[in-house]
Design a protein around this motif. Structure first.
Motif, PDB file in Angstrom:
ATOM      1  N   SER A  23       0.841  -1.198   0.000  1.00  0.00           N
ATOM      2  CA  SER A  23       0.000   0.000   0.000  1.00  0.00           C
ATOM      3  C   SER A  23       0.880   1.254   0.000  1.00  0.00           C
ATOM      4  CB  SER A  23      -0.917   0.004   1.218  1.00  0.00           C
ATOM      5  OG  SER A  23      -0.162   0.090   2.417  1.00  0.00           O
ATOM      6  N   PRO A  24       0.317   2.390  -0.402  1.00  0.00           N
ATOM      7  CA  PRO A  24       1.131   3.617  -0.464  1.00  0.00           C
ATOM      8  C   PRO A  24       1.816   3.955   0.851  1.00  0.00           C
ATOM      9  CG  PRO A  24      -0.929   3.941  -1.645  1.00  0.00           C
ATOM     10  CD  PRO A  24      -1.038   2.598  -0.977  1.00  0.00           C
ATOM     11  N   GLN A  25       1.166   3.665   1.985  1.00  0.00           N
ATOM     12  CA  GLN A  25       1.799   3.875   3.289  1.00  0.00           C
ATOM     13  C   GLN A  25       1.841   2.538   4.038  1.00  0.00           C
ATOM     14  OE1 GLN A  25       3.338   6.516   4.448  1.00  0.00           O
ATOM     15  NE2 GLN A  25       2.910   7.648   2.560  1.00  0.00           N
ATOM     16  N   ASN A 221      -4.995   2.169  -7.026  1.00  0.00           N
ATOM     17  CA  ASN A 221      -5.806   3.302  -7.463  1.00  0.00           C
ATOM     18  C   ASN A 221      -7.265   3.168  -7.077  1.00  0.00           C
ATOM     19  OD1 ASN A 221      -3.710   4.747  -8.644  1.00  0.00           O
ATOM     20  ND2 ASN A 221      -3.844   3.576 -10.542  1.00  0.00           N
ATOM     21  N   GLY A 222      -7.557   2.232  -6.184  1.00  0.00           N
ATOM     22  CA  GLY A 222      -8.903   2.194  -5.633  1.00  0.00           C
ATOM     23  C   GLY A 222      -9.716   0.958  -5.924  1.00  0.00           C
ATOM     24  N   SER A 242      -3.709   3.886   2.741  1.00  0.00           N
ATOM     25  CA  SER A 242      -4.033   3.973   1.321  1.00  0.00           C
ATOM     26  C   SER A 242      -4.681   5.331   1.082  1.00  0.00           C
ATOM     27  CB  SER A 242      -4.995   2.851   0.914  1.00  0.00           C
ATOM     28  OG  SER A 242      -6.257   3.043   1.538  1.00  0.00           O
ATOM     29  N   ASP A 243      -4.989   5.599  -0.181  1.00  0.00           N
ATOM     30  CA  ASP A 243      -5.618   6.866  -0.541  1.00  0.00           C
ATOM     31  C   ASP A 243      -7.136   6.829  -0.394  1.00  0.00           C
ATOM     32  OD1 ASP A 243      -3.117   7.894  -1.185  1.00  0.00           O
ATOM     33  OD2 ASP A 243      -3.236   7.155  -3.254  1.00  0.00           O
ATOM     34  N   ASP A 244      -7.664   5.743   0.133  1.00  0.00           N
ATOM     35  CA  ASP A 244      -9.109   5.619   0.311  1.00  0.00           C
ATOM     36  C   ASP A 244      -9.629   6.755   1.195  1.00  0.00           C
ATOM     37  OD1 ASP A 244     -11.725   4.718   1.227  1.00  0.00           O
ATOM     38  OD2 ASP A 244     -11.166   2.752   0.441  1.00  0.00           O
ATOM     39  N   PRO A 245     -10.656   7.485   0.754  1.00  0.00           N
ATOM     40  CA  PRO A 245     -11.167   8.609   1.552  1.00  0.00           C
ATOM     41  C   PRO A 245     -11.997   8.182   2.748  1.00  0.00           C
ATOM     42  CG  PRO A 245     -12.512   8.321  -0.411  1.00  0.00           C
ATOM     43  CD  PRO A 245     -11.365   7.346  -0.537  1.00  0.00           C
ATOM     44  N   TRP A 247     -11.161   6.215   5.322  1.00  0.00           N
ATOM     45  CA  TRP A 247     -10.507   6.037   6.607  1.00  0.00           C
ATOM     46  C   TRP A 247     -11.136   6.993   7.619  1.00  0.00           C
ATOM     47  CZ3 TRP A 247      -6.869   2.497   8.064  1.00  0.00           C
ATOM     48  CH2 TRP A 247      -6.210   1.802   7.049  1.00  0.00           C
TER      49      TRP A 247
END
Length: 290
Positions: A23-25, A221-222, A242-245, A247
């Protein structure tokens, strides 16, 4: 600040590869800032807790990467350490294991001599290291045994610590098979949750053509299902991974209890009676909380 990760599907056994490595983080990426220890805990087919810990950063730890790709469980707890109390050693690396539970913590609790006086020799015999985190866990374990209920024991232990000891932060992950307790207390350090209906998932198995641990760009990317079948899971972490809004930041003092895939929140704690500010911490403590 040490980083926490927890995940449970409530039943199906999955891998946590995406969150730990891709994951991105991911926890592996975060470990470049938290170099003092790595640990991954899970539950075996016999529902016994299993841990692998090392006093090195996750990105340097080949065993962590291998287990992140291959271990399957319904419930995981992982931790990367920035040491504030206790030497950099395997015994001071999280997660800890007592009475068939896994535990990880970030934050600072002072007054450890007082806390230690609350423990019997039997309680102390469960400890291997010298951290405030393990001492807190030993006391929580004693209170769970006294109350005969995990939630009641956890609340009793944290309530007494908050009433009698100086506390900066006491963020906790506690796990039993298919069950997680996550506490953000009081407010200094963040703890986030991703709901299984809003993007939380574990990987059931690898799809054809994907190498273990490989990063699928569509998923990043989702689209979590792009790299193969997944199953819903609660994911808990010290920062969004992740970039998921979707969270959600736990509220200060919120105790999230995940049993299977049913989650409830309680707010059973008063504010600390002896709150610590950053300027009250030692240099090592303050540095570890950045």
């Amino acid at each position: 600040m040490c980083r926490l990760f927890g995940m449970t599907t409530g039943g199906p056994r999955v891998r946590a590869t995406f969150w730990l490595l891709d994951s991105p983080q991911s926890l592996q990426a975060q470990s470049r800032r938290m170099p003092d220890g790595t640990g991954l805990g899970w539950f075996s087919l016999g529902e016994e807790p299993v841990r692998d810990r090392a006093p090195i950063a996750a990105y340097e730890n080949a065993d962590f990467a291998s287990e992140a790709r291959n271990v399957v469980s319904h419930t995981f707890v992982s931790h990367i350490r920035y040491a504030s109390t206790g030497a950099v050693s395997v015994h001071n690396s999280h997660p800890f294991d007592m009475n068939d539970r896994l535990f990880a913590h970030n934050g600072v609790v002072q007054g450890l001599d007082v806390l230690g006086s609350w423990l019997t020799d039997v309680d102390r015999a469960l400890m291997e290291g010298q951290t405030d985190s393990e001492l807190v866990f030993a006391y929580i374990t004693a209170e769970i045994r006294r109350h005969g209920d995990t939630t009641a024991g956890l609340i009793a232990a944290v309530s007494r610590i908050a009433a009698e000891l100086p506390v900066y932060a006491l963020n906790i992950l506690l796990a039993e098979p298919r069950r997680l307790w996550a506490l953000r207390y009081p407010h200094h350090n963040e703890l986030w949750v991703l709901h299984p209906g809003l993007g939380g998932f574990g990987e059931l198995h690898l799809a054809s053509g994907h190498e273990p641990g490989s990063l699928d760009l569509a998923r990043a990317n989702g689209d979590p299902g792009a790299a193969g079948p997944t199953t819903p899971a609660y994911v808990i972490a010290s920062e969004p991974m992740s970039d998921d809004p979707d969270w959600r930041l736990l509220e200060p003092g919120e105790l999230l209890i995940v049993d299977g895939l049913n989650a409830t929140s309680q707010f059973p704690f008063d504010d600390p009676a002896h709150p610590l500010r950053t300027e009250d911490l030692s240099v090592a403590e303050a540095t570890s909380q950045v």
